[in-house]
Design an enzyme around this catalytic site. Structure first.
Site, PDB file in Angstrom:
ATOM      1  N   SER A  73       0.846  -1.200   0.000  1.00  0.00           N
ATOM      2  CA  SER A  73       0.000   0.000   0.000  1.00  0.00           C
ATOM      3  C   SER A  73       0.880   1.248   0.000  1.00  0.00           C
ATOM      4  O   SER A  73       2.070   1.179  -0.337  1.00  0.00           O
ATOM      5  CB  SER A  73      -0.944  -0.021   1.211  1.00  0.00           C
ATOM      6  OG  SER A  73      -1.919   0.988   1.070  1.00  0.00           O
ATOM      7  N   ASN A  74       0.321   2.378   0.365  1.00  0.00           N
ATOM      8  CA  ASN A  74       1.110   3.616   0.433  1.00  0.00           C
ATOM      9  C   ASN A  74       0.598   4.462   1.601  1.00  0.00           C
ATOM     10  O   ASN A  74      -0.350   4.078   2.284  1.00  0.00           O
ATOM     11  CB  ASN A  74       1.050   4.370  -0.892  1.00  0.00           C
ATOM     12  CG  ASN A  74      -0.371   4.697  -1.278  1.00  0.00           C
ATOM     13  OD1 ASN A  74      -1.053   5.448  -0.588  1.00  0.00           O
ATOM     14  ND2 ASN A  74      -0.840   4.097  -2.372  1.00  0.00           N
TER      15      ASN A  74
END
Ligand code: C5P
Length: 402
Positions: free
Chosen positions: A208-209
């Site tokens: 993810s980020n």
């Protein structure tokens, strides 16, 4: 624009209180219904008789009206108001508002107010410049309040500097503009993507980020407050929507976000692609937890490309539909943003650089440059994401009119 509007005018104990008499007069002349609330100190600067005569309503100062046993309901007042204006706002009242102190009728009503709140500070230049005051004003901004910046000039202390309460005519103009712009998305449908996407590797791990979703959620609230029917397609974030005109669709992966957007895109007038979509996902998601390999051999995770949602809707776009993208860049900012604008067939791109302090992921503030397809460019200051959202929506409205 002010005709029939219910406006609470809160007056605090500063010498600029005398200007609030003109402010109330102008509001009443413009057709507004004005309820004045004064703090106990404000009564030392201007009399309640003056203010009740000008507003045509008894001034409220205390929780209880003496000798009548009558309780002044801050809750009813908060619901009655279309806007609340605190003018002048002293450093003390600003601090109370920023921290939720509710020890007088004015600040208690502020906490109950559902309507937009405008704060016009007035104080000596050093009090205004003090980091405490500036921090409290930033807090108020971050809660969505509108700060009407004081002007620079001669102050009551005879010192020259920033701290003069804005002139009543200009405060009325701010309100007028606000009410004019308030419902400028009435009847429009707006689709917004927000937050990160989460791409599973196995049942317990993911790629993810750091996107928090704050910018996208601020845009959703702003569009809804201005009358739009908003659909917010959100990746996993720890945020809540407040406006009932927002329909939230929670998704996890880029593929789910793509499908949710493509399915709804045809009905939208405006689509804002604010999500930080993962570019890749695992080619094969393991159905059981990937175990540590006894042989020191690191596993290889093969990735495949995710769909580009912005590009997909850019290809589906019909005349009259507007698409807006974001570009979060670390280098060659302008060139990269313009490249994306063209590749994804966007009408406008909002550029933020990770090189700017106070911009990008997780922060409550952002600093953006807005670039339109016709080459027009606008550079904003670093401000709370709620205010950046307002700027972006203002530009979208301009684009819709052009
Ligand atoms: O190409 P890049 O990811 O930098 O482009 C950013 C813009 O494209 C943002 O508006 C983002 O929401 C959108 N985007 C998208 N789908 C992707 C990747 C980016 O909608 N897979």
């Amino acid at each position: 624009m002010l005709k029939g509007k219910h406006i609470i005018v809160g007056i605090t104990g500063g010498i600029a209180a005398f200007k609030t008499a003109t402010l109330v007069r102008l509001m009443v002349k413009a057709g507004a219904e004005v309820q004045v609330i004064m703090t106990p100190n404000a009564r030392e600067f201007i009399t309640p008789v003056t203010m009740s005569t000008l507003s045509g309503k008894p001034v409220i100062s205390e929780f209880f009206t003496a000798n009548t046993g009558q309780w002044n309901s801050h809750v009813d007042l908060g619901l009655w108001a279309d806007a609340m204006v605190v003018a002048p706002a002293t450093a003390s009242t600003i601090a109370k508002m920023a921290h939720g102190v509710a020890d007088n009728m004015l600040v208690t009503t502020y906490l109950s107010a559902k309507a937009p709140v405008f704060v016009a500070p007035a104080m000596d230049l050093d009090m205004m410049a003090h980091p405490t005051t500036q921090h409290n004003l930033d807090l108020l901004r971050s809660y969505g309040n509108h700060i009407i910046e004081p002007a620079t000039g001669e102050l009551a202390s005879h010192l020259i500097g920033k701290g003069r309460m804005e002139e009543p005519e200009n405060i009325v103009a701010v309100l007028r503009d606000f009410f004019a712009s308030q419902r400028d998305l009435e009847g429009k449908r707006v689709l917004i993507t927000a937050g990160p996407t989460v791409e599973r590797i196995d049942p317990v791990r993911y790629i993810s980020n750091f996107s928090s979703g704050k910018m996208g959620f601020a845009l959703a609230e702003e569009c809804a407050a201005r009358g739009a029917q908003v659909t917010l397609v959100a990746g996993p974030v720890a945020l809540k929507c407040h406006n009932a005109a927002i329909t939230r669709v929670d998704v996890e992966s880029a593929m789910q976000m793509h499908d949710a957007v493509v399915e709804r895109f045809g009905q939208q007038d405006v689509t804002i692609l604010c999500a930080a979509v993962a570019d890749y996902c695992a080619d094969n998601v393991a159905t059981t937890k990937i175990k540590r390999d006894a042989s020191d051999e690191a596993p290889v995770i093969r990735l495949k490309k995710n769909p580009d949602i912005a590009r997909a809707v850019g290809q589906m776009k019909q005349p009259g539909q507007i698409t807006v993208g974001f570009a979060l860049e670390t280098d060659n900012e302008h060139q990269n943003a313009v490249g994306k604008l063209e590749r994804k067939n966007l009408d406008m791109i909002v550029l933020n650089s990770l090189r700017d302090p106070g911009a990008g992921f997780q922060t409550d503030t952002n600093r953006v440059t807005i670039i339109r397809r016709d080459g027009q460019q606008w550079d904003g200051d670093t401000k709370p994401k709620t205010e950046v959202a307002r700027d972006i929506v203002d530009h979208i409205i301009e684009l819709m009119k052009s």
